[in-house]
Design a protein around this motif. Structure first.
Motif, PDB file in Angstrom:
ATOM      1  N   GLU A  36       0.810  -1.217   0.000  1.00 28.61           N
ATOM      2  CA  GLU A  36       0.000   0.000   0.000  1.00 28.61           C
ATOM      3  C   GLU A  36       0.843   1.265   0.000  1.00 28.61           C
ATOM      4  N   SER A  37       1.949   1.254   0.745  1.00 30.36           N
ATOM      5  CA  SER A  37       2.784   2.455   0.855  1.00 30.36           C
ATOM      6  C   SER A  37       3.368   2.869  -0.498  1.00 30.36           C
ATOM      7  N   GLU A  38       3.501   1.918  -1.434  1.00 33.82           N
ATOM      8  CA  GLU A  38       4.041   2.217  -2.755  1.00 33.82           C
ATOM      9  C   GLU A  38       2.956   2.290  -3.823  1.00 33.82           C
ATOM     10  N   LYS A 105      12.802   0.835   3.560  1.00 34.04           N
ATOM     11  CA  LYS A 105      11.385   0.670   3.875  1.00 34.04           C
ATOM     12  C   LYS A 105      10.962  -0.756   3.581  1.00 34.04           C
ATOM     13  N   LYS A 106       9.827  -1.139   4.129  1.00 35.43           N
ATOM     14  CA  LYS A 106       9.296  -2.485   3.905  1.00 35.43           C
ATOM     15  C   LYS A 106       8.806  -2.583   2.478  1.00 35.43           C
ATOM     16  N   GLY A 107       9.318  -3.574   1.748  1.00 38.23           N
ATOM     17  CA  GLY A 107       8.898  -3.817   0.380  1.00 38.23           C
ATOM     18  C   GLY A 107       8.176  -5.147   0.275  1.00 38.23           C
ATOM     19  N   GLY A 123      20.859   5.162 -16.101  1.00 41.87           N
ATOM     20  CA  GLY A 123      19.452   5.130 -16.479  1.00 41.87           C
ATOM     21  C   GLY A 123      18.659   3.940 -15.955  1.00 41.87           C
ATOM     22  N   VAL A 124      19.272   3.119 -15.114  1.00 39.22           N
ATOM     23  CA  VAL A 124      18.589   1.941 -14.573  1.00 39.22           C
ATOM     24  C   VAL A 124      18.260   2.185 -13.096  1.00 39.22           C
ATOM     25  N   LEU A 125      16.988   2.014 -12.733  1.00 37.14           N
ATOM     26  CA  LEU A 125      16.603   2.086 -11.326  1.00 37.14           C
ATOM     27  C   LEU A 125      17.111   0.821 -10.646  1.00 37.14           C
ATOM     28  N   ILE A 126      17.925   1.000  -9.600  1.00 37.18           N
ATOM     29  CA  ILE A 126      18.502  -0.121  -8.864  1.00 37.18           C
ATOM     30  C   ILE A 126      17.831  -0.186  -7.492  1.00 37.18           C
ATOM     31  N   GLU A 127      17.398  -1.392  -7.137  1.00 36.27           N
ATOM     32  CA  GLU A 127      16.801  -1.637  -5.821  1.00 36.27           C
ATOM     33  C   GLU A 127      17.751  -2.501  -5.008  1.00 36.27           C
ATOM     34  N   LEU A 128      17.959  -2.124  -3.767  1.00 34.87           N
ATOM     35  CA  LEU A 128      18.705  -2.948  -2.824  1.00 34.87           C
ATOM     36  C   LEU A 128      17.692  -3.688  -1.973  1.00 34.87           C
ATOM     37  N   CYS A 129      17.882  -4.988  -1.770  1.00 36.59           N
ATOM     38  CA  CYS A 129      16.948  -5.814  -1.011  1.00 36.59           C
ATOM     39  C   CYS A 129      17.678  -6.577   0.076  1.00 36.59           C
ATOM     40  N   GLN A 130      17.133  -6.505   1.280  1.00 33.27           N
ATOM     41  CA  GLN A 130      17.650  -7.321   2.382  1.00 33.27           C
ATOM     42  C   GLN A 130      16.484  -8.097   2.971  1.00 33.27           C
ATOM     43  N   GLU A 131      16.665  -9.398   3.100  1.00 35.99           N
ATOM     44  CA  GLU A 131      15.632 -10.266   3.706  1.00 35.99           C
ATOM     45  C   GLU A 131      15.370  -9.794   5.137  1.00 35.99           C
TER      46      GLU A 131
END
Length: 133
Positions: A36-38, A105-107, A123-131
């Motif tokens: 919801e936040s996104e 933030k929580k994804g 030009g590439v959106l990069i997302e960092l993810c941590q479990e």
């Protein structure tokens, strides 16, 4: 950054795209959820060790809605798995990258996430993810 965590694809209709990717990959999505936040609804597909995330906007002001309006359907981001997202954010800032949200933030898919601005990543959106443990 340990590996590519997933590739995010912006879609107009999650329902239609789920059917398309189910045919393409020969298996259904293993997970659907709303963040919801996104302002987004997502589904995830496995393909061997790789994941694909489909993203549908749930409101017209969401980042995905704006992306679709500007660029149409297609690859939205590449996400990388990181061991410690705070350490990685600090490292990347020191290296000169622009971090869009310095506080993770929580994804979707039980992850803490942060994004790097595409202007600093060719030009590439990069997302960092941590479990989230």
């Amino acid at each position: 950054m340990r590996k590519i965590e997933h590739i995010g694809i912006a879609v107009k209709s999650l329902e239609e795209s789920n059917l398309l990717f189910e045919k393409l990959l020969g298996q259904p999505a293993y997970k659907e959820e709303e963040v919801e936040s996104e302002g987004v609804k997502t589904s995830f597909f496995m393909n061997g060790p790789n994941k694909i995330e489909l993203l549908e906007a749930t409101n017209p002001d969401s980042p995905i809605a704006k992306f679709l309006e500007k660029k149409g359907e297609g690859i939205h981001h590449i996400a990388f798995d990181v061991e410690d997202i705070l350490v990685e954010i600090d490292r990347l800032k020191t290296e000169g990258f622009t971090v869009l949200n310095e506080t993770p933030k929580k994804g979707a898919d039980n992850k803490l996430v942060a994004f790097l601005h595409p202007k600093t990543t060719n030009g590439v959106l990069i997302e960092l993810c941590q479990e989230i443990k």
